[in-house]
Design a protein around this motif. Structure first.
Motif, PDB file in Angstrom:
ATOM      1  N   LEU A 277     -21.627   2.484  -2.209  1.00 15.29           N
ATOM      2  CA  LEU A 277     -22.745   3.378  -2.092  1.00 15.29           C
ATOM      3  C   LEU A 277     -23.047   3.871  -3.331  1.00 15.29           C
ATOM      4  O   LEU A 277     -24.378   4.169  -3.432  1.00 15.29           O
ATOM      5  CB  LEU A 277     -22.242   4.731  -1.161  1.00 15.29           C
ATOM      6  CG  LEU A 277     -22.069   4.289   0.228  1.00 15.29           C
ATOM      7  CD1 LEU A 277     -21.324   5.482   0.906  1.00 15.29           C
ATOM      8  CD2 LEU A 277     -23.441   4.156   1.102  1.00 15.29           C
ATOM      9  N   ALA A 278     -22.111   4.290  -4.119  1.00 16.10           N
ATOM     10  CA  ALA A 278     -22.467   4.887  -5.467  1.00 16.10           C
ATOM     11  C   ALA A 278     -23.202   3.881  -6.458  1.00 16.10           C
ATOM     12  O   ALA A 278     -23.916   4.303  -7.353  1.00 16.10           O
ATOM     13  CB  ALA A 278     -20.976   5.351  -6.137  1.00 16.10           C
TER      14      ALA A 278
ATOM     15  N   LEU B 200     -30.446   2.654  -7.732  1.00 14.10           N
ATOM     16  CA  LEU B 200     -31.853   3.281  -7.452  1.00 14.10           C
ATOM     17  C   LEU B 200     -32.301   4.321  -8.381  1.00 14.10           C
ATOM     18  O   LEU B 200     -33.565   4.415  -8.800  1.00 14.10           O
ATOM     19  CB  LEU B 200     -31.876   3.847  -5.989  1.00 14.10           C
ATOM     20  CG  LEU B 200     -31.549   2.956  -5.063  1.00 14.10           C
ATOM     21  CD1 LEU B 200     -31.303   3.942  -3.515  1.00 14.10           C
ATOM     22  CD2 LEU B 200     -32.937   2.363  -4.492  1.00 14.10           C
ATOM     23  N   VAL B 201     -31.490   5.222  -8.854  1.00 11.55           N
ATOM     24  CA  VAL B 201     -31.480   6.304  -9.737  1.00 11.55           C
ATOM     25  C   VAL B 201     -32.283   5.605 -11.152  1.00 11.55           C
ATOM     26  O   VAL B 201     -33.360   6.004 -11.750  1.00 11.55           O
ATOM     27  CB  VAL B 201     -30.422   7.059 -10.091  1.00 11.55           C
ATOM     28  CG1 VAL B 201     -30.674   7.963 -11.293  1.00 11.55           C
ATOM     29  CG2 VAL B 201     -30.049   7.711  -9.180  1.00 11.55           C
ATOM     30  N   MET B 202     -31.568   4.401 -11.591  1.00  9.21           N
ATOM     31  CA  MET B 202     -32.081   3.590 -12.786  1.00  9.21           C
ATOM     32  C   MET B 202     -33.262   2.880 -12.536  1.00  9.21           C
ATOM     33  O   MET B 202     -34.080   2.556 -13.600  1.00  9.21           O
ATOM     34  CB  MET B 202     -31.222   2.920 -13.201  1.00  9.21           C
ATOM     35  CG  MET B 202     -29.683   3.283 -13.926  1.00  9.21           C
ATOM     36  SD  MET B 202     -30.167   4.674 -15.310  1.00  9.21           S
ATOM     37  CE  MET B 202     -28.434   5.302 -15.362  1.00  9.21           C
TER      38      MET B 202
ATOM     39  N   LEU C 141     -29.773   9.685  -5.162  1.00 14.28           N
ATOM     40  CA  LEU C 141     -29.048  10.994  -5.076  1.00 14.28           C
ATOM     41  C   LEU C 141     -28.338  11.082  -3.704  1.00 14.28           C
ATOM     42  O   LEU C 141     -27.202  11.455  -3.836  1.00 14.28           O
ATOM     43  CB  LEU C 141     -29.863  12.150  -5.283  1.00 14.28           C
ATOM     44  CG  LEU C 141     -29.251  13.548  -5.263  1.00 14.28           C
ATOM     45  CD1 LEU C 141     -28.167  13.638  -6.236  1.00 14.28           C
ATOM     46  CD2 LEU C 141     -30.197  14.848  -5.539  1.00 14.28           C
ATOM     47  N   GLU C 142     -28.976  10.633  -2.717  1.00  7.05           N
ATOM     48  CA  GLU C 142     -28.507  11.017  -1.376  1.00  7.05           C
ATOM     49  C   GLU C 142     -27.229   9.958  -1.163  1.00  7.05           C
ATOM     50  O   GLU C 142     -26.331  10.562  -0.745  1.00  7.05           O
ATOM     51  CB  GLU C 142     -29.354  10.518  -0.087  1.00  7.05           C
ATOM     52  CG  GLU C 142     -29.117  10.490   1.051  1.00  7.05           C
ATOM     53  CD  GLU C 142     -30.147  10.125   2.104  1.00  7.05           C
ATOM     54  OE1 GLU C 142     -29.702   9.817   3.348  1.00  7.05           O
ATOM     55  OE2 GLU C 142     -31.273   9.740   1.744  1.00  7.05           O
ATOM     56  N   LEU C 143     -27.381   8.841  -1.781  1.00  4.72           N
ATOM     57  CA  LEU C 143     -26.177   7.772  -1.668  1.00  4.72           C
ATOM     58  C   LEU C 143     -24.978   8.438  -2.502  1.00  4.72           C
ATOM     59  O   LEU C 143     -23.924   8.360  -2.301  1.00  4.72           O
ATOM     60  CB  LEU C 143     -26.614   6.253  -2.012  1.00  4.72           C
ATOM     61  CG  LEU C 143     -27.406   5.752  -1.152  1.00  4.72           C
ATOM     62  CD1 LEU C 143     -27.931   4.344  -1.726  1.00  4.72           C
ATOM     63  CD2 LEU C 143     -26.964   5.581   0.229  1.00  4.72           C
ATOM     64  N   LEU C 144     -25.281   8.910  -3.725  1.00  5.83           N
ATOM     65  CA  LEU C 144     -24.210   9.407  -4.635  1.00  5.83           C
ATOM     66  C   LEU C 144     -23.474  10.564  -3.983  1.00  5.83           C
ATOM     67  O   LEU C 144     -22.467  10.458  -4.251  1.00  5.83           O
ATOM     68  CB  LEU C 144     -24.961   9.709  -5.845  1.00  5.83           C
ATOM     69  CG  LEU C 144     -25.219   8.559  -6.678  1.00  5.83           C
ATOM     70  CD1 LEU C 144     -26.172   8.958  -7.744  1.00  5.83           C
ATOM     71  CD2 LEU C 144     -23.971   7.888  -7.560  1.00  5.83           C
TER      72      LEU C 144
ATOM     73  N   THR D 272     -21.611  11.575 -13.015  1.00 11.00           N
ATOM     74  CA  THR D 272     -22.551  11.530 -14.288  1.00 11.00           C
ATOM     75  C   THR D 272     -23.858  11.079 -13.614  1.00 11.00           C
ATOM     76  O   THR D 272     -24.944  11.610 -13.892  1.00 11.00           O
ATOM     77  CB  THR D 272     -21.838  10.295 -15.122  1.00 11.00           C
ATOM     78  OG1 THR D 272     -20.822  10.872 -15.936  1.00 11.00           O
ATOM     79  CG2 THR D 272     -23.005  10.137 -16.410  1.00 11.00           C
ATOM     80  N   MET D 273     -23.710   9.946 -12.692  1.00  7.28           N
ATOM     81  CA  MET D 273     -25.111   9.601 -12.268  1.00  7.28           C
ATOM     82  C   MET D 273     -25.645  10.628 -11.199  1.00  7.28           C
ATOM     83  O   MET D 273     -26.835  10.660 -11.156  1.00  7.28           O
ATOM     84  CB  MET D 273     -24.726   8.216 -11.391  1.00  7.28           C
ATOM     85  CG  MET D 273     -24.384   6.985 -12.346  1.00  7.28           C
ATOM     86  SD  MET D 273     -25.560   6.939 -13.765  1.00  7.28           S
ATOM     87  CE  MET D 273     -26.909   6.846 -12.959  1.00  7.28           C
ATOM     88  N   THR D 274     -24.695  11.386 -10.613  1.00 10.91           N
ATOM     89  CA  THR D 274     -25.215  12.428  -9.651  1.00 10.91           C
ATOM     90  C   THR D 274     -26.096  13.375 -10.565  1.00 10.91           C
ATOM     91  O   THR D 274     -27.149  13.865 -10.127  1.00 10.91           O
ATOM     92  CB  THR D 274     -24.479  13.204  -9.029  1.00 10.91           C
ATOM     93  OG1 THR D 274     -23.505  12.067  -8.195  1.00 10.91           O
ATOM     94  CG2 THR D 274     -24.847  14.011  -8.192  1.00 10.91           C
ATOM     95  N   VAL D 275     -25.557  13.718 -11.750  1.00 11.37           N
ATOM     96  CA  VAL D 275     -26.311  14.598 -12.407  1.00 11.37           C
ATOM     97  C   VAL D 275     -27.741  14.054 -13.047  1.00 11.37           C
ATOM     98  O   VAL D 275     -28.567  14.893 -13.088  1.00 11.37           O
ATOM     99  CB  VAL D 275     -25.570  15.000 -13.983  1.00 11.37           C
ATOM    100  CG1 VAL D 275     -26.384  15.535 -14.914  1.00 11.37           C
ATOM    101  CG2 VAL D 275     -24.330  15.649 -13.593  1.00 11.37           C
ATOM    102  N   PHE D 276     -27.821  12.905 -13.506  1.00  8.36           N
ATOM    103  CA  PHE D 276     -28.924  12.270 -13.963  1.00  8.36           C
ATOM    104  C   PHE D 276     -29.825  12.379 -12.644  1.00  8.36           C
ATOM    105  O   PHE D 276     -31.223  12.732 -12.753  1.00  8.36           O
ATOM    106  CB  PHE D 276     -28.868  10.864 -14.247  1.00  8.36           C
ATOM    107  CG  PHE D 276     -27.983  10.927 -15.649  1.00  8.36           C
ATOM    108  CD1 PHE D 276     -28.171  11.633 -16.453  1.00  8.36           C
ATOM    109  CD2 PHE D 276     -27.200   9.755 -15.963  1.00  8.36           C
ATOM    110  CE1 PHE D 276     -27.262  11.728 -17.795  1.00  8.36           C
ATOM    111  CE2 PHE D 276     -26.299   9.506 -17.184  1.00  8.36           C
ATOM    112  CZ  PHE D 276     -26.650  10.546 -18.050  1.00  8.36           C
ATOM    113  N   ALA D 277     -29.432  11.890 -11.325  1.00  9.89           N
ATOM    114  CA  ALA D 277     -30.441  11.944 -10.434  1.00  9.89           C
ATOM    115  C   ALA D 277     -30.805  13.446  -9.925  1.00  9.89           C
ATOM    116  O   ALA D 277     -31.811  13.518  -9.474  1.00  9.89           O
ATOM    117  CB  ALA D 277     -29.629  11.254  -9.144  1.00  9.89           C
TER     118      ALA D 277
END
Length: 592
Positions: A462-463, A469-471, A479-482, A498-503
């Motif tokens: 999922l992450a 998707l974010v990239m 964001l929903e999946l993260l 980290t990826m959640t912050v960017f999203a």
């Protein structure tokens, strides 16, 4: 603090009843506790009993029965629920007081060795280092506050109390004692480098799903049965690449057993996972769900998937328990490792390296997996984890000079993993992760969708898809999946945050970005520094941004000599790289 009688001193430790209750309210209202009714009930129970001067009544048995709803016949020597929840509670309190509760005037602690809480003004308590982010692994619905109050009201006379949620489960490990084996959150190299792992039957942990018994005192609604639930559990577990099912009971490392019962319109399911080497109960959970509005097939499928996710995910129950067995150092007759133990140690080391990245642990993980992958009998999971170890090195941005070489190696390995095991969800996750860093976004997302179709319940999958998707510019969906992945995984790697912050920043959800950035305070990945720096930049906090840039450059000098190359290595999204370069430039006081 020892568990002394409250008659010997102030039950508030000098903080005052009202102030402690106000602090309790703040803690319970925080996101981590709001998502964990089990821990809310536990903490509320022990704090209130201490404040009422009856701390001597706070024992494992009374907590289990009065706060956690266990039957009065509860045996604390056979069921580790209180130790398990106490360990989770301590970690969540540590996380809270280095993030949301950092400025609170009072701290609530649960000292090891007992369950009597202590209270201290913040200026007088030594805060232990926070453990890695431990979001509670739940999928809860309904009014959590009402649930917690009702649980506290059940009392000692309750015959049976159930979790008033549809999709609740927990995944944790026993409470560590000074002489206990290392937990996976503590393992770096020790425990998995040299010693063989005692007692395990294969390269991967093997789980046998035993017969699910039916409560003889109740009649199940049509369509429900222990046999159907057992089949669902076996199927759900088999989707996880690092777990083996389908063996005989004698060949298994773990036995998953349970009971199914009905109470009016409620279905009650009780599970426990037993380590067969010593009959230790390493996990237990009680589910309640309504049978009124959904088909029996859907209800049993949902419960099975939730239980399987708690047990079999990379940072969940089984691998935490495997890690606790690692230092036992059972050796083969030749004095070295057995091939099976080497395989399991490689997988365990890889999960540990993913959780807490460093170039050295990553390199050791790759070498271990590569050695094992050369053998014809290596499980599919090994072939899939090897390219992911390369991607973790690329994702960190720690070695930009090797980025192109690592990506080409990872691509060949991921393609090989898919070819060897076309039904491996982990192999498709690896392929997606490589392709997104090569800029082949559409191909990457196709591979990620394939991974999700094969195992929609694995938090790493999922992450990874959320990150892709974010990239690719789809921040909301990513964001929903993260967020979902983090909720499912109690000890997830810091790259999730980290990826959640960017999203969250891309989706203009600054509060969420701020909260996730706080969980990265102890992470040393370059991308973790960048995420925190970007948050500081977005809120206009120039001093914080400059301090973070200094820390980033001290740990990774390339961000001083060539920040553009470093960003290109770590971040595949051109748009995100532009934002990060702007943040770095402004923090540095120069324009580019």
């Amino acid at each position: 603090m020892s568990a002394r009688s409250d008659s010997q001193g102030d039950p508030t430790d000098g903080c005052g009843h009202e102030a402690v209750r106000e602090e309790l309210g703040r803690v319970l209202a925080s996101p981590g506790f709001a998502a964990s009714p089990q821990l809310r009930a536990f903490l509320s129970y022990v704090v209130e009993h201490r404040l009422q001067g009856i701390g001597a009544r706070i024992k494992g048995y009374t907590i289990a029965v009065e706060a956690l709803g266990r039957d009065p016949s509860f045996d604390p020597t056979a069921d580790p629920i209180v130790r398990v929840e106490a360990a989770r509670l301590r970690r969540l309190l540590d996380d809270y007081y280095v993030s949301d509760g950092a400025a609170n005037p009072i701290r609530i602690d649960l000292p090891k060795g007992g369950y009597v809480p202590r209270f201290a003004h913040r200026g007088t308590v030594q805060t232990a280092p926070a453990s890695p982010s431990s979001q509670d692994a739940t999928r809860e619905r309904g009014d959590r506050t009402r649930w917690a109050r009702r649980r506290l009201a059940y009392g000692l006379g309750a015959v049976l109390s159930v979790f008033a949620i549809t999709l609740y489960f927990f995944a944790s490990q026993p409470d560590p004692q000074p002489t206990s084996p290392l937990l996976s959150t503590d393992i770096d190299e020790s425990g998995v480098t040299d010693p063989a792992i005692a007692g395990f039957k294969g390269h991967l942990p093997v789980i046998h799903v035993a017969t699910i018994s039916q409560d003889a005192a109740t009649h199940l609604p049509p369509g429900y049965s222990g046999a159907a639930l057992r089949d669902k559990l076996t199927g759900a577990l088999s989707r996880f690449d690092e777990i083996e099912t389908g063996r005989t009971p004698e060949e298994a490392d773990y036995r998953l057993e349970g009971q199914i019962a009905a109470d009016g319109k409620r279905l009650l399911l009780n599970f426990r996972l037993v380590y067969q080497a010593n009959n230790e109960v390493v996990w237990s959970s009680l589910f309640e769900t309504s049978v009124a509005d959904e088909s029996p097939d859907l209800v049993q499928e949902r419960v099975a998937r939730n239980a399987a996710t708690a047990i079999a995910q990379p940072y969940g129950v089984v691998f935490n328990h495997v890690a606790s067995q690692a230092p036992l150092q059972a050796r083969s007759e030749e004095g070295g490792q057995t091939e099976n133990a080497q395989g399991l140690a490689c997988v365990l080391r890889t999960f540990s390296a993913q959780r807490r990245f460093s170039p050295d642990t990553n390199a050791r993980s790759r070498a271990c997996l590569a050695s094992l992958a050369a053998h014809a009998q290596a499980p599919a999971a090994v072939h899939a984890l090897l390219p992911l170890a390369y991607i973790d090195n690329v994702r960190s941005g720690a070695d930009p000079a090797r980025r192109a070489e690592d990506l080409q190696t990872a691509l060949k390995l991921a393609e090989r993993a898919v070819a060897l095991s076309p039904k491996s969800a982990r192999a498709y996750q690896a392929l997606e992760s490589v392709l997104i860093y090569l800029g082949r976004n559409e191909e990457a997302l196709d591979a990620g969708r394939r991974a999700l179709s094969l195992n929609p319940d694995d938090p790493d999958i999922l992450a990874a898809h959320g990150s892709a998707l974010v990239m690719s510019g789809e921040a909301e969906g990513g964001l929903e999946l993260l967020v979902r992945a983090a909720r499912l995984s109690p000890d997830h790697p810091d790259w999730y945050a980290t990826m959640t912050v960017f999203a969250a920043l891309a989706a203009r959800k600054s509060d969420l970005a701020e909260a996730e950035a706080k969980t990265l305070a102890r992470s040393t990945r370059p991308t973790s520094y960048l995420a925190r720096l970007l948050v500081a930049h977005e809120r206009g906090d120039r001093p914080a941004a400059r301090a973070l840039l200094g820390d980033l450059r001290a740990a990774n000098p390339i961000f001083l000599s060539d920040p553009q190359a470093a960003l290109h290595s770590a971040v595949p999204s051109p748009l995100l790289r532009t934002r990060l370069l702007e943040a770095v430039s402004q923090a540095d006081g120069i324009s580019r």
